[in-house]
Design an enzyme around this catalytic site. Sequence first.
Site, mmCIF file in Angstrom:
data_model
loop_
_atom_site.group_PDB
_atom_site.id
_atom_site.type_symbol
_atom_site.label_atom_id
_atom_site.label_comp_id
_atom_site.label_asym_id
_atom_site.label_seq_id
_atom_site.Cartn_x
_atom_site.Cartn_y
_atom_site.Cartn_z
ATOM 1 C CE1 TYR A 39 -3.295 -2.740 0.005
ATOM 2 C CE2 TYR A 39 -3.776 -2.269 2.296
ATOM 3 C CZ TYR A 39 -4.030 -2.983 1.153
ATOM 4 O OH TYR A 39 -5.016 -3.939 1.150
ATOM 5 C CB SER A 44 -14.698 -4.181 -1.871
ATOM 6 O OG SER A 44 -15.337 -3.346 -2.811
ATOM 7 N N PRO A 45 -16.939 -3.795 1.101
ATOM 8 C CG PRO A 45 -17.271 -2.865 3.212
ATOM 9 C CD PRO A 45 -16.183 -3.275 2.246
ATOM 10 C CB ALA A 81 -19.930 -3.042 -4.558
ATOM 11 C CG LEU A 108 -22.746 0.028 -7.782
ATOM 12 C CD1 LEU A 108 -22.875 1.144 -8.810
ATOM 13 C CD2 LEU A 108 -22.685 -1.324 -8.490
ATOM 14 C CE LYS A 115 -18.496 7.059 -5.413
ATOM 15 N NZ LYS A 115 -17.258 7.646 -4.857
#
Length: 367
Positions: free
Chosen positions: A59, A213-214, A216, A219, A223
């Site tokens: 990262y 990524s809960p 997604a 999405l 927004k």
Amino acid sequence: MSLTQYRTLGRSGLIVSPLALGTMTFGAGRWGAGEKTARALFDAYVGAGGNFIDTADIYSAGRSEDMLGDFVAHSGQRDRLIIATKSGFPRGEGTPLWGGNGAKNIRLGIEGSLKRLKTDYIDMYWMHVWDRVTPAEEVIDTLATALRSGKILHYGFSNTPAWYVSKVATLAAAHGLPAPVGLQYSYSLIERGVELEVLPAGEELAMGLVPWSPLAFGLLTGKYGRDMLDHASRATELPNKDGEVTENDSDGRLNGDNPYGGILFTERNFNIVDVVKEIAGELGRSPAEVALAWVTKRKGVSSVLIGASRVEQLTQNIASLDITFADDQLRRLDEVSTLPLLNPYFIFQMPSEALFGGSKVTGWRQG
């Protein structure tokens, strides 16, 4: 529920908050969080009682670990925090030895992370990705050595086939070695693939899931509108891993950070977003809170990785823990996001009467 209503990570003594702070944005350019913002996010999370913080050696090219190490040292709270990091993706070019799951890379990864994190042990060490090369026996032996030395306390797997993780866990048990306690995979109302093999493996072998990524890739925050379907069909603009839109190469390959890209912008997925928005309106909450609450309450989930670019976002994420769904709301969320009937999994949906000559048989885990 609050950040201080702790859970164990799988069958272990590792006690974690229901939401974990992801630090992938710490120190990243363009879409990341600079030192001031990252420090504010760290302070807000720890101040709210959170104890589980996740990073990785790649990262921001190691800057995320550096910053996190500084924040933890300055806070004086190392003993009450669970620090997780990872290795597996390449840290540089020019040699294959700086990536994968081989003994040399794991050792180099641990030593580098310890230095950047300014600590002498890592609470939770993840294999970041399956390299498709290294034997399970080598991975177990390397991690068991690191455990015996005290450099790591627990380990788990991310982005790895369930069969491989199950092999590691079974071999570890057979040889009296420490077994993996955690699984870290993408899981959301949009992406429920872990329910086919990963979650059942976790239940059978006592490993807790820590979804990433809960939302997604943004999405499920609501927004994006259906106008993005046109972008997806042209394969010109797709969101990166933090939901930002990036340009594609002319041949349609993603020239950004998100390898999933256009699979997000589908009619099915926007149908899911519609239901999330409806329920958010009924509850007087945001779509992001509804989506997070659904994941947090799923069976087999120990903690959910959340990321934020502002303290206000983090506060909203934490507020999702207070949501209680009505039965009808849960049913609607589950139905709209249900997985397609794939082979051979549709066979397992057969009633027990079809398998036991007309008799109903209930397994011990089914109540």
